[in-house]
Design an enzyme around this catalytic site. Structure first.
Site, PDB file in Angstrom:
ATOM      1  N   PRO A   2       0.833  -1.205   0.000  1.00 38.05           N
ATOM      2  CA  PRO A   2       0.000   0.000   0.000  1.00 38.05           C
ATOM      3  C   PRO A   2       0.866   1.254   0.000  1.00 38.05           C
ATOM      4  O   PRO A   2       1.772   1.397   0.813  1.00 38.05           O
ATOM      5  CB  PRO A   2      -0.796  -0.135   1.302  1.00 38.05           C
ATOM      6  N   GLU A   3       0.603   2.150  -0.944  1.00 34.44           N
ATOM      7  CA  GLU A   3       1.372   3.377  -1.077  1.00 34.44           C
ATOM      8  C   GLU A   3       0.527   4.559  -0.592  1.00 34.44           C
ATOM      9  O   GLU A   3      -0.548   4.367  -0.029  1.00 34.44           O
ATOM     10  CB  GLU A   3       1.801   3.560  -2.531  1.00 34.44           C
ATOM     11  N   HIS A  91      -5.365 -14.169   9.837  1.00 35.27           N
ATOM     12  CA  HIS A  91      -4.394 -13.076   9.767  1.00 35.27           C
ATOM     13  C   HIS A  91      -4.916 -11.769  10.350  1.00 35.27           C
ATOM     14  O   HIS A  91      -4.345 -10.708  10.099  1.00 35.27           O
ATOM     15  CB  HIS A  91      -3.961 -12.869   8.323  1.00 35.27           C
ATOM     16  N   ARG A 110       1.336 -11.049   5.875  1.00 35.18           N
ATOM     17  CA  ARG A 110       2.794 -11.203   5.890  1.00 35.18           C
ATOM     18  C   ARG A 110       3.440 -10.637   7.152  1.00 35.18           C
ATOM     19  O   ARG A 110       4.626 -10.833   7.373  1.00 35.18           O
ATOM     20  CB  ARG A 110       3.399 -10.529   4.653  1.00 35.18           C
ATOM     21  N   ARG A 151      22.352  14.429  -6.953  1.00 35.54           N
ATOM     22  CA  ARG A 151      22.240  12.972  -7.027  1.00 35.54           C
ATOM     23  C   ARG A 151      22.585  12.455  -8.418  1.00 35.54           C
ATOM     24  O   ARG A 151      22.158  13.016  -9.418  1.00 35.54           O
ATOM     25  CB  ARG A 151      20.816  12.538  -6.638  1.00 35.54           C
TER      26      ARG A 151
END
Length: 270
Positions: A2-3, A91, A110, A151
């Protein structure tokens, strides 16, 4: 994982039902997440009203007045409202029970998520060094150009660096670079200020569209009401290797950067 759009969608779904509600009880079935759930979390929170529910990057911040509960969904986590008497599944690791009968449930197959506590959000090690929020005025062309000049890494890696800007995950980085007309492997320091301006605008537009679509549901993610996100149906390049570009019909290409797949159109992104 999830972002930012998925986490923001979750926050927006939780807020109307939880803000101002008093926490009656916490049930921790499995404390062994990415970091152990604090032993004293229930003692700290029981009887406190939820005063605020904010987001910083991919972290949800539950403000209870005396401190803040930090929740991260990890790779596969989701926060959902459980129905009355709904039994916990394998879960389902943590329940928050509120005074009006609402039950918020963390599901994390997870167990890469986190539920933590802090007295000072700004100084917490997970949050103290994060870059600006991409949808705020602090993230603009001047800022990004200055960051890029320092960078040598590829631009996709730079915009995915949470110390540069938070919440631009793999899907949204690929999509934003397409809209900005920039190849993902381009060295960041080669970008001009106008190119950075295009990229900033694209990131803001892509993230806003993803939030409006409820995020992206590729594997485990669902919103707090169990609904899927639909942004993946709108993507121009992500996961479209070999398919024709929706703009020019050139086949979309895939490369690997930092063990993550990147997708781009070789014609539109020069």
């Amino acid at each position: 994982m999830p972002e930012l759009p998925e986490v923001e969608t979750t926050r927006q779904g939780l807020l109307p039902r939880l803000q101002g509600r008093t926490l009656r009880r916490i049930v921790v079935r499995n404390p062994h997440l990415r970091w152990p759930v604090p032993d004293d979390l229930e003692a700290r929170l029981t009887g406190l009203p939820l005063q605020a529910l904010d987001r910083r990057g991919k972290y949800l911040l539950f403000g209870f007045g005396t401190g803040t509960q930090i929740v991260h969904l990890g790779m596969s986590g989701s926060l959902r409202f459980a129905g009355p008497g709904e039994p916990a599944a394998l879960h389902d690791h943590i329940d928050w029970l509120f005074d009006d009968g609402t039950t918020l449930r963390l599901r994390d197959p997870r167990r890469f998520g986190a539920v933590l506590w802090t007295d000072d959000v700004a100084q917490h090690p997970l949050l103290a060094h994060l870059g600006p929020e991409p949808l705020t005025s602090g993230f603009d062309a001047s800022y990004l150009h200055a960051q890029c000049q320092r960078r040598t890494a590829a631009i996709k890696q730079v915009v995915m660096d949470a110390q540069v800007v938070v919440g631009v995950g793999n899907i949204y980085a690929s999509e934003s670079l397409f809209h900005a007309g920039i190849r993902p492997a381009t060295a960041a320091r080669r970008l001009s200020r106008p190119a950075c301006a295009r990229l900033v605008e694209a990131i803001k537009r892509v993230l806003a569209a993803a939030i409006a679509a409820g995020g992206s549901s590729l594997r485990d993610y669902v919103a707090s009401d169990g609904e899927l996100g639909y942004f993946q149906l709108q993507t121009r390049v992500y996961d479209r290797e070999g398919l024709p570009c929706k703009i020019c019909n050139t086949p979309i290409r895939r490369i690997v950067q930092g063990q993550r797949a990147s997708f781009f159109c070789p014609a539109c992104q020069r």
